[in-house]
Write an enzyme that holds these catalytic residues in place. Structure first.
Site, PDB file in Angstrom:
ATOM      1  N   ARG A  37       0.822  -1.162  -0.172  1.00 49.91           N
ATOM      2  CA  ARG A  37      -0.013  -0.135  -0.150  1.00 49.91           C
ATOM      3  C   ARG A  37       0.765   1.182   0.047  1.00 49.91           C
ATOM      4  O   ARG A  37       0.304   2.648   0.212  1.00 49.91           O
ATOM      5  CB  ARG A  37      -1.211  -0.019   1.203  1.00 49.91           C
ATOM      6  N   THR A  51      -7.826  11.693   1.661  1.00 47.45           N
ATOM      7  CA  THR A  51      -9.124  11.337   1.710  1.00 47.45           C
ATOM      8  C   THR A  51      -9.681  10.413   2.582  1.00 47.45           C
ATOM      9  O   THR A  51      -8.751   9.542   3.027  1.00 47.45           O
ATOM     10  CB  THR A  51      -9.450  10.614   0.571  1.00 47.45           C
ATOM     11  N   HIS A  63      -9.790   6.087   6.834  1.00 50.69           N
ATOM     12  CA  HIS A  63      -8.777   6.635   6.182  1.00 50.69           C
ATOM     13  C   HIS A  63      -8.383   6.030   4.860  1.00 50.69           C
ATOM     14  O   HIS A  63      -8.177   4.748   5.131  1.00 50.69           O
ATOM     15  CB  HIS A  63      -7.519   7.269   6.857  1.00 50.69           C
ATOM     16  N   HIS A  64      -8.620   6.710   3.696  1.00 54.42           N
ATOM     17  CA  HIS A  64      -8.390   5.634   2.329  1.00 54.42           C
ATOM     18  C   HIS A  64      -6.815   5.463   2.419  1.00 54.42           C
ATOM     19  O   HIS A  64      -6.578   4.726   1.507  1.00 54.42           O
ATOM     20  CB  HIS A  64      -8.957   6.743   1.213  1.00 54.42           C
ATOM     21  N   ALA A  65      -6.093   6.414   3.064  1.00 49.70           N
ATOM     22  CA  ALA A  65      -4.632   6.021   2.860  1.00 49.70           C
ATOM     23  C   ALA A  65      -4.278   4.334   3.374  1.00 49.70           C
ATOM     24  O   ALA A  65      -3.204   3.764   2.969  1.00 49.70           O
ATOM     25  CB  ALA A  65      -3.706   7.010   3.752  1.00 49.70           C
TER      26      ALA A  65
END
Length: 217
Positions: free
Chosen positions: A13, A26, A190-192
């Site tokens: 990721r 985001t 959290h999209h991270a």
């Protein structure tokens, strides 16, 4: 608690984390209705409180995926071995709440005992924190409920400018449909660190544990 650093270069990721944390920060939230019919039945038969069961089950299943446990510690990105639930303790006398936490335990009954001890010792303490002598642990994430209302969607967003990647979880009032009991459950992530795949896996595992909760008693 154990904190393991993450190597962004080798982490699958890594690029997604950089993009959704630095280039286009985001977050996202979603709400689902979870069938808790069997869980409520098991709770009543065992004469135990529902709320700590909810806390334990959510935390247990978030802990199955390291992506939900990502944080920064002293400027280093990594993940904790387990999350600790940070939840609201409501005060009937003045209709305020204070934050309380109970360290996660792998055995539910161990966690339940600690939860009851915390309630007995700190449940009547007002202010932001029920346990003011110590701050919440670094691995504490927000999980709570609004038991007075049923909602179709609920989202919690932090407006403080700091790196925070833990999920936030909120439950709503039970409702009946077709002879079954459901509970609204909202997740803000959290999209991270997580995508829909991680949330789906969490929800599927949670449903499995809810259906078979009696095995943990």
């Amino acid at each position: 608690m154990l904190f393991t650093p993450i190597d962004l270069q080798s982490w699958p990721r890594g690029q997604l984390f950089y993009y959704f944390s630095k280039m286009a920060p985001t977050g996202y939230s979603m709400t689902v209705n979870v069938d808790v019919t069997e869980l409520r039945r098991a709770t009543k038969e065992a004469e135990i409180k529902f709320f700590p069961i909810y806390l334990w089950l959510v935390t247990k299943n978030l802990n199955q995926q390291k992506e939900f446990k990502v944080a920064e510690c002293d400027g280093v990105l990594g993940y904790y071995d387990a999350l600790t639930p940070l939840y609201a303790s409501f005060h009937e006398d003045d209709h305020t709440f204070s934050l309380m936490w109970t360290e996660y335990q792998e055995r539910f009954l161990d966690f339940y005992g600690l939860y009851l001890a915390n309630q007995q010792q700190f449940g009547n303490a007002h202010g932001v924190l029920c346990q003011p002598q110590t701050p919440p642990p670094a691995n504490a994430y927000t999980v709570s409920c609004i038991p007075w209302m049923q909602f179709q969607h609920f989202a919690v967003h932090s407006y403080e400018n700091k790196p925070y990647y833990f999920p936030s979880v909120e439950a709503g009032k039970f409702f009946e449909r077709d002879g079954r009991t459901f509970m609204p459950l909202s997740l803000t992530c959290h999209h991270a660190t997580t995508d829909g795949w991680h949330v789906n896996r969490f929800l599927e595992d949670l449903k499995t544990d809810i259906m078979a909760f009696a095995q943990y008693l």
